[in-house]
Write a protein that holds these residues in place. Structure first.
Motif, short mmCIF file in Angstrom:
data_model
loop_
_atom_site.label_atom_id
_atom_site.label_comp_id
_atom_site.label_asym_id
_atom_site.label_seq_id
_atom_site.Cartn_x
_atom_site.Cartn_y
_atom_site.Cartn_z
N ARG A 1 0.82 -1.22 0.00
CA ARG A 1 0.00 0.00 0.00
C ARG A 1 0.85 1.26 0.00
O ARG A 1 0.45 2.31 0.46
CB ARG A 1 -0.97 0.04 1.18
CG ARG A 1 -2.00 -1.03 1.15
CD ARG A 1 -2.95 -0.78 0.03
NE ARG A 1 -4.06 -1.72 0.09
CZ ARG A 1 -4.91 -1.91 -0.86
NH1 ARG A 1 -4.78 -1.23 -1.97
NH2 ARG A 1 -5.89 -2.75 -0.75
N ILE A 2 2.09 1.13 -0.50
CA ILE A 2 2.97 2.27 -0.73
C ILE A 2 3.27 2.26 -2.22
O ILE A 2 3.52 1.20 -2.79
CB ILE A 2 4.29 2.12 0.07
CG1 ILE A 2 4.00 2.11 1.57
CG2 ILE A 2 5.26 3.25 -0.25
CD1 ILE A 2 5.22 1.87 2.41
N PRO A 3 3.24 3.42 -2.88
CA PRO A 3 3.49 3.44 -4.32
C PRO A 3 4.84 2.81 -4.68
O PRO A 3 5.86 3.09 -4.07
CB PRO A 3 3.46 4.92 -4.67
CG PRO A 3 2.63 5.54 -3.62
CD PRO A 3 2.88 4.75 -2.38
N CYS A 4 4.81 1.94 -5.69
CA CYS A 4 6.04 1.32 -6.18
C CYS A 4 6.67 2.26 -7.20
O CYS A 4 6.12 3.31 -7.54
CB CYS A 4 5.73 -0.05 -6.80
SG CYS A 4 4.59 0.03 -8.19
N HIS B 1 6.93 1.94 -10.32
CA HIS B 1 6.11 2.06 -11.53
C HIS B 1 5.00 3.08 -11.32
O HIS B 1 4.63 3.83 -12.21
CB HIS B 1 5.53 0.70 -11.91
CG HIS B 1 6.54 -0.41 -11.83
ND1 HIS B 1 6.47 -1.39 -10.89
CD2 HIS B 1 7.66 -0.63 -12.56
CE1 HIS B 1 7.50 -2.21 -11.05
NE2 HIS B 1 8.24 -1.76 -12.06
N MET B 2 4.46 3.09 -10.08
CA MET B 2 3.42 4.07 -9.73
C MET B 2 4.01 5.49 -9.73
O MET B 2 3.37 6.43 -10.20
CB MET B 2 2.84 3.72 -8.36
CG MET B 2 1.63 4.52 -7.98
SD MET B 2 0.16 4.08 -8.88
CE MET B 2 -0.33 2.63 -8.01
N LYS C 1 1.39 11.35 -3.38
CA LYS C 1 0.99 11.22 -1.97
C LYS C 1 -0.47 10.81 -1.82
O LYS C 1 -0.86 10.27 -0.80
CB LYS C 1 1.23 12.55 -1.24
CG LYS C 1 2.69 12.92 -1.16
CD LYS C 1 2.85 14.29 -0.54
CE LYS C 1 4.29 14.74 -0.65
NZ LYS C 1 4.47 16.13 -0.25
N LEU C 2 -1.26 11.05 -2.87
CA LEU C 2 -2.67 10.64 -2.81
C LEU C 2 -2.83 9.12 -2.82
O LEU C 2 -3.86 8.60 -2.40
CB LEU C 2 -3.42 11.24 -4.01
CG LEU C 2 -3.47 12.76 -4.10
CD1 LEU C 2 -4.11 13.17 -5.42
CD2 LEU C 2 -4.27 13.31 -2.93
N TYR C 3 -1.81 8.40 -3.26
CA TYR C 3 -1.90 6.95 -3.41
C TYR C 3 -1.23 6.18 -2.26
O TYR C 3 -1.15 4.97 -2.29
CB TYR C 3 -1.30 6.53 -4.76
CG TYR C 3 -2.02 7.20 -5.90
CD1 TYR C 3 -3.28 6.77 -6.28
CD2 TYR C 3 -1.46 8.29 -6.56
CE1 TYR C 3 -3.95 7.40 -7.32
CE2 TYR C 3 -2.12 8.92 -7.59
CZ TYR C 3 -3.38 8.47 -7.96
OH TYR C 3 -4.05 9.10 -8.98
N VAL C 4 -0.77 6.90 -1.24
CA VAL C 4 -0.21 6.26 -0.05
C VAL C 4 -1.36 5.93 0.89
O VAL C 4 -2.24 6.76 1.12
CB VAL C 4 0.83 7.19 0.64
CG1 VAL C 4 1.35 6.56 1.91
CG2 VAL C 4 1.97 7.50 -0.30
#
Length: 140
Positions: A25-28, A30-31, A43-46
């Motif tokens: 659930r932390i951006p990789c 590729h993200m 930061k919206l995807y953390v």
């Protein structure tokens, strides 16, 4: 990616083909590359668990102090209760652990032969002739 591999990133579905984003659930990376390409805030995807306001909320609760160690109850260590079924047998021959098949049956091997009397069907420890002799071989 510099390695030449391609991974599909779904920002709405919060998933990446590498699988790291779904697990941590932390951006990789590729993200991050996708967010940089589309000029989006990563930061919206953390996940909320990793944000500082959640960490502060955990430590907001009061913790009871442990107090003076001299007032603690005495600790004698763990209490071990042995399992009697796992105990090793100390007397006698060791228990056989191999599985026998049809080649190992007594019928396919030669019958037992006594070393004292030469008869078949018993061993020297069960021989009737050894009852009357002592260790020197003399009759009593």
């Amino acid at each position: 990616m510099p390695s030449g591999l391609e991974f599909a990133v779904d920002l709405r579905g919060l998933r990446c083909d590498c699988g790291e984003f779904q697990v941590d659930r932390i951006p990789c990376r590729h993200m991050f590359a996708c967010c940089a390409n589309q000029r989006l805030d990563w930061k919206l995807y953390v996940h909320d668990v990793y944000k500082m306001d959640q960490v502060r909320r955990v430590y907001r609760a009061r913790f009871r102090p442990l107090g003076n160690p001299t007032t603690w109850p005495a600790y004698n260590g763990p209490r071990f209760v042995p399992n009697p079924y796992l105990r090793r047998v100390s007397k006698g021959c060791p228990r056989m652990t191999c599985f026998l098949n049809e080649m190992d049956t007594r019928m396919l091997r030669r019958p037992r032969r006594c070393r004292l009397c030469g008869a078949e069907g018993h061993s020297c420890s069960r021989c009737r002739q050894s009852v009357g002799t002592n260790a020197d071989g003399d009759a009593q």
